[in-house]
Design a protein around this motif. Structure first.
Motif, PDB file in Angstrom:
ATOM      1  N   ILE A 152     -12.972  25.134  13.569  1.00 20.62           N
ATOM      2  CA  ILE A 152     -12.692  26.333  12.774  1.00 20.62           C
ATOM      3  C   ILE A 152     -12.098  25.992  11.407  1.00 20.62           C
ATOM      4  O   ILE A 152     -12.593  26.460  10.371  1.00 20.62           O
ATOM      5  CB  ILE A 152     -11.790  27.300  13.563  1.00 20.62           C
ATOM      6  N   PRO A 153     -11.023  25.151  11.330  1.00 22.97           N
ATOM      7  CA  PRO A 153     -10.487  24.875   9.982  1.00 22.97           C
ATOM      8  C   PRO A 153     -11.464  24.130   9.084  1.00 22.97           C
ATOM      9  O   PRO A 153     -11.574  24.447   7.886  1.00 22.97           O
ATOM     10  CB  PRO A 153      -9.233  24.034  10.275  1.00 22.97           C
ATOM     11  N   THR A 156     -14.218  26.468   7.969  1.00 30.31           N
ATOM     12  CA  THR A 156     -13.697  27.390   6.950  1.00 30.31           C
ATOM     13  C   THR A 156     -13.673  26.726   5.575  1.00 30.31           C
ATOM     14  O   THR A 156     -14.038  27.337   4.558  1.00 30.31           O
ATOM     15  CB  THR A 156     -12.285  27.855   7.349  1.00 30.31           C
ATOM     16  N   VAL A 159     -17.242  26.440   4.213  1.00 31.47           N
ATOM     17  CA  VAL A 159     -17.729  27.715   3.676  1.00 31.47           C
ATOM     18  C   VAL A 159     -17.047  28.026   2.341  1.00 31.47           C
ATOM     19  O   VAL A 159     -17.678  28.521   1.394  1.00 31.47           O
ATOM     20  CB  VAL A 159     -17.485  28.843   4.701  1.00 31.47           C
ATOM     21  N   HIS A 160     -15.753  27.709   2.249  1.00 35.06           N
ATOM     22  CA  HIS A 160     -15.005  27.977   1.012  1.00 35.06           C
ATOM     23  C   HIS A 160     -15.599  27.200  -0.171  1.00 35.06           C
ATOM     24  O   HIS A 160     -15.673  27.711  -1.297  1.00 35.06           O
ATOM     25  CB  HIS A 160     -13.531  27.598   1.212  1.00 35.06           C
TER      26      HIS A 160
END
Length: 316
Positions: A152-153, A156, A159-160
């Motif tokens: 997840i991190p 993320t 995607v950022h």
């Protein structure tokens, strides 16, 4: 005048007959130990080989036959082997792009962590800087972090920064490939640094001292001494990393997705089976198709792999 020289006659020792039974017992014990070792090796080999053999035989059976009878029944006449499963798998329209995508993922994801790990392992082994041992322990400790906790991190962050399969980087490179290269590099670095550092540390210190006397700097020592002497260890690491990335399914699905444009071979072959288990008979043939490249890599680097394993046992 003649001098008579008498040679001492060896007196028979009473311990010689007693040693023979002892020597015989030791030989029998050694033979029994070797026989036990050979039996254990043969048993382990069969335990690994027989399931693979069953998988290979099932890949040549007609659809669904392995659900009704064991693979060993196919060895009795009448023989009903067929190539239907391989025709279906090799005839899949996404197979050729998937091979290309697997190479696009695996080759950089093997070279990048191996190169970084070689530089880092050299620094941790032979260069002195503040906190060297603590930093090394922290890196090795990352081996205990479960892979799933990082999804997840890291996703993320990907995607950022726009590193998703829907974006395109300069030179037409899909951004998802860069994301999965970074992910595999991060996942592979702790083990890679640990493996190479343990090998570099047992290299003779006299070599480095002689190189320093001759005026060689750290870069020269690394490329002229470390790399030539560490080919077996680096080859072993390349095999490990290549097999891990090539056979990976979960990380590829997380970071690059399952669209045909970017899906590696593992994702495409998994999609041959429906969500409700349809076409499961093709999985056996698909497994052997996906094994072709890892087997070629393993047999090509096998001699270095064996040297790398044995190197640590004869040094120091």
């Amino acid at each position: 005048m003649s001098v008579v020289v008498t040679t001492p006659v060896p007196t028979p020792t009473t311990s010689a007959p007693a040693r023979r039974p002892k020597v015989r017992t030791e030989r029998l014990s050694a033979r029994a130990s070797n026989a036990g070792l050979q039996v254990a090796v043969i048993a382990l080999t069969l335990a690994w080989t027989v399931p693979t053999l069953g998988l290979l035989i099932n890949s040549f059976r007609s659809g669904g036959a392995f659900n009704t009878s064991g693979w060993w029944t196919a060895l009795a006449p009448p023989f009903k082997f067929t190539l239907d499963s391989y025709r279906h798998v090799l005839g899949a329209s996404d197979l050729a792009p998937s091979f290309f995508n697997s190479f696009m993922i695996t080759i950089p994801a093997t070279i990048i962590p191996t190169a970084i790990a070689a530089f880092a392992a050299y620094a941790f082994s032979w260069m002195k800087f503040w906190g060297r041992d603590w930093i090394f322990l922290a890196l090795v400790g990352l081996l205990a972090v479960p892979l799933q906790l990082t999804f997840i991190p890291l996703l993320t962050l990907a995607v950022h920064f726009g590193l998703t399969s829907g974006n395109t980087l300069p030179l037409g490179l899909n951004a998802g490939f860069l994301a999965i290269w970074i992910a595999h590099t991060g996942y592979g670095l702790p083990f890679s640094i640990y493996l190479l550092a343990n090998f570099f540390r047992v290299l003779p210190q006299d070599l480095f001292e002689s190189a320093e006397i001759d005026g060689a700097g750290p870069v020269t020592v690394f490329f002229r001494l470390i790399l030539p002497l560490s080919v077996p260890a680096i080859a072993s690491l390349v095999i490990f990393q290549f097999l891990w990335v090539w056979n990976d399914l979960l990380v590829a699905l997380i970071y690059i997705g399952g669209t045909p444009e970017v899906a590696p071979l593992t994702v495409t072959l998994t999609n041959l089976v429906g969500s409700l288990g349809q076409n499961i008979q093709y999985l056996t043939a698909a497994a052997f198709v996906s094994m072709i490249v890892p087997l070629i890599v393993f047999f090509a680097l096998q001699r270095y792999f064996v040297r790398g394993i044995l190197a640590g046992s004869v040094k120091g």
